[in-house]
Design a protein around this motif. Sequence first.
Motif, mmCIF file in Angstrom:
data_model
loop_
_atom_site.group_PDB
_atom_site.id
_atom_site.type_symbol
_atom_site.label_atom_id
_atom_site.label_comp_id
_atom_site.label_asym_id
_atom_site.label_seq_id
_atom_site.Cartn_x
_atom_site.Cartn_y
_atom_site.Cartn_z
ATOM 1 N N PHE A 161 0.973 -1.406 0.406
ATOM 2 C CA PHE A 161 -0.522 -0.107 0.044
ATOM 3 C C PHE A 161 0.945 1.358 0.188
ATOM 4 C CE2 PHE A 161 -1.873 3.164 2.499
ATOM 5 C CZ PHE A 161 -3.314 3.223 1.905
ATOM 6 N N LEU A 162 1.848 1.639 0.462
ATOM 7 C CA LEU A 162 3.019 2.265 0.655
ATOM 8 C C LEU A 162 3.789 2.494 -0.122
ATOM 9 C CD1 LEU A 162 3.606 2.192 4.984
ATOM 10 C CD2 LEU A 162 2.557 3.545 3.675
ATOM 11 N N PHE A 163 4.144 1.087 -0.706
ATOM 12 C CA PHE A 163 4.901 1.704 -1.923
ATOM 13 C C PHE A 163 4.160 1.865 -3.652
ATOM 14 C CE2 PHE A 163 5.785 -0.509 -6.484
ATOM 15 C CZ PHE A 163 6.894 -0.457 -6.332
ATOM 16 N N ALA A 164 2.769 1.744 -3.416
ATOM 17 C CA ALA A 164 1.538 2.643 -3.872
ATOM 18 C C ALA A 164 1.880 3.557 -4.354
ATOM 19 C CB ALA A 164 0.283 1.557 -4.292
ATOM 20 N N LEU A 165 1.417 4.102 -2.901
ATOM 21 C CA LEU A 165 1.467 5.739 -2.307
ATOM 22 C C LEU A 165 2.291 6.313 -3.385
ATOM 23 C CD1 LEU A 165 -0.568 5.689 0.897
ATOM 24 C CD2 LEU A 165 -1.541 6.247 -1.312
ATOM 25 N N ILE A 166 3.724 5.707 -3.203
ATOM 26 C CA ILE A 166 5.195 6.522 -2.752
ATOM 27 C C ILE A 166 5.065 6.817 -4.326
ATOM 28 C CG2 ILE A 166 7.064 6.448 -3.132
ATOM 29 C CD1 ILE A 166 7.047 4.699 -0.701
ATOM 30 N N SER A 167 4.746 5.453 -5.014
ATOM 31 C CA SER A 167 4.701 5.224 -6.893
ATOM 32 C C SER A 167 4.147 6.385 -7.698
ATOM 33 C CB SER A 167 4.547 3.954 -7.232
ATOM 34 O OG SER A 167 5.433 2.936 -6.981
ATOM 35 N N LEU A 168 2.987 6.781 -6.442
ATOM 36 C CA LEU A 168 1.403 7.768 -7.169
ATOM 37 C C LEU A 168 2.391 9.469 -6.893
ATOM 38 C CD1 LEU A 168 -1.484 5.720 -6.715
ATOM 39 C CD2 LEU A 168 -0.188 5.680 -9.183
ATOM 40 N N PHE A 169 1.812 9.446 -5.652
ATOM 41 C CA PHE A 169 2.570 10.882 -5.731
ATOM 42 C C PHE A 169 4.030 11.267 -5.160
ATOM 43 C CE2 PHE A 169 -1.920 9.080 -3.948
ATOM 44 C CZ PHE A 169 -3.026 9.824 -5.191
#
Length: 357
Positions: A161-169
């Motif tokens: 979940f944190l990886f996706a947030l970092i990748s997107l934002f």
Amino acid sequence: MEVTKKIRRFKALDGLRGLAAIMVVIYHFNSEYIPELLYHNTIIRHSNSFVDLFFVLSGFVITYNYKCLNFKTVIHFAKKRFWRLYPLMIFTSTLFLIFNLFYFYPISLNELFTTNHKELLNQIIPYVDSIFLTNSFPVLSSSLGSNTPSWSISAEFVAYFLFALISLFIRPRVIAYLTVSTLGVFLCFLNQKYFATGDAGFLRAIICFNIGSISLMFYDKYKKLKIGFFHELLSIALFLIYIYYILEGSYENKFLAESISTPLVYGVLIFIISLSNGFISEILSSKLMCFLGKISYSIYLNHLIIIFCFRDIFFNHLGFHNSIQNQLFYMVSCLSIILLFSNLTFNFIEKKYNRYA
């Protein structure tokens, strides 16, 4: 839809994952039923730290495969990771629930559902924790889930979940990876513990996963380096220092040293193995080691229930005397059953549900 084209397969890292899974299995053998010399081996007694290697390795591989994660591909990423991990986790957790209710703690159905509500809740709450992936942080309880190793699957999803947030934002990503890892270490400091599981195991995952992502960035930058057997020996020396001095040592604020050294040591180890063409990498890239790596997730989630059941059958029902020879025979037999059953669950559960991604 593929998120990114895979450039290569890290065979040596597959083998390393398989070796780590076997070490976790040996770690979970009960001290009464394996040779004392083996049980008290320092590396084996600290093999619970190989779960952290899984987290670092996951960060390395996931970042490698999803460098271009964006709003168009994030749903595919989420589906792929869900179908990769969740079905087998639910299968093994359900097996454990059934065995806990009717084998390990035999209670009549009438008593279970009419008078012994406490025991029923003791089994249901960890199962619900497993279903909702909350067994690495205290929401419903501080349980490890029905199948206790599954706490790390919950923790892994937090890291995703944190990886996706970092990748997107967030840009630059490396600053975000360092920030999340540092925050995780700070929370471990507040918790006064690093090797947490059901209570705060997600902290281990987010620290190690993000260090794995940073290791991948070093790999991308230095992938033309020629690394061989000498560097492999240096990484093994670093690992042994970590085991014998950091984990085995007794000193103030040990948890802080563990929270910093564990992800860094495994990050360096994975970086070196990913680049090396030395003797150790060749062994890890062998067919046997790659096979163990292929079924390592099944090994990890299957092993505990087989250890419990086979131990009871071997020593109690079949009446084998608890001698050193029989302990070794029990270990080899148990490992063989774990590998056979894990090959089945890999082919009939993991591969089957991977198609839905």
